[in-house]
Design a protein around this motif. Structure first.
Motif: not given
Length: 75
Positions: A48-75
């Motif tokens: 999860a991207a805690e606090n809408a991404g304002a805090a460190a990532l942590i693996a602590n969620r039991t379900a996927i919500g908005a804070w547990e979704k990420f976009d893969l991008v390439s540069s």
């Protein structure tokens, strides 16, 4: 270095490992909206991207919500 779910997933993720073990293993899940989520092998919880991404990532969620979704991008 490899990203680690430090302290069995109970502490923020950190890239400090030279080898891959259980704490450094994540399953990538593709969500129906095209985003991805990551489940830590060490505790079976989602990153999860805690606090809408304002805090460190942590693996602590039991379900996927908005804070547990990420976009893969390439540069």
């Amino acid at each position: 270095l490899y990203v680690c779910a430090e302290n069995g997933g109970n502490s923020p993720l950190i890239a400090n490992r030279a080898a891959i073990g259980l704490w450094e293993t994540f399953q990538r899940i593709t969500n129906s909206d095209g985003s991805v989520s990551f489940r830590a092998a060490v505790n079976g919880r989602y990153v999860a991207a805690e606090n809408a991404g304002a805090a460190a990532l942590i693996a602590n969620r039991t379900a996927i919500g908005a804070w547990e979704k990420f976009d893969l991008v390439s540069s």
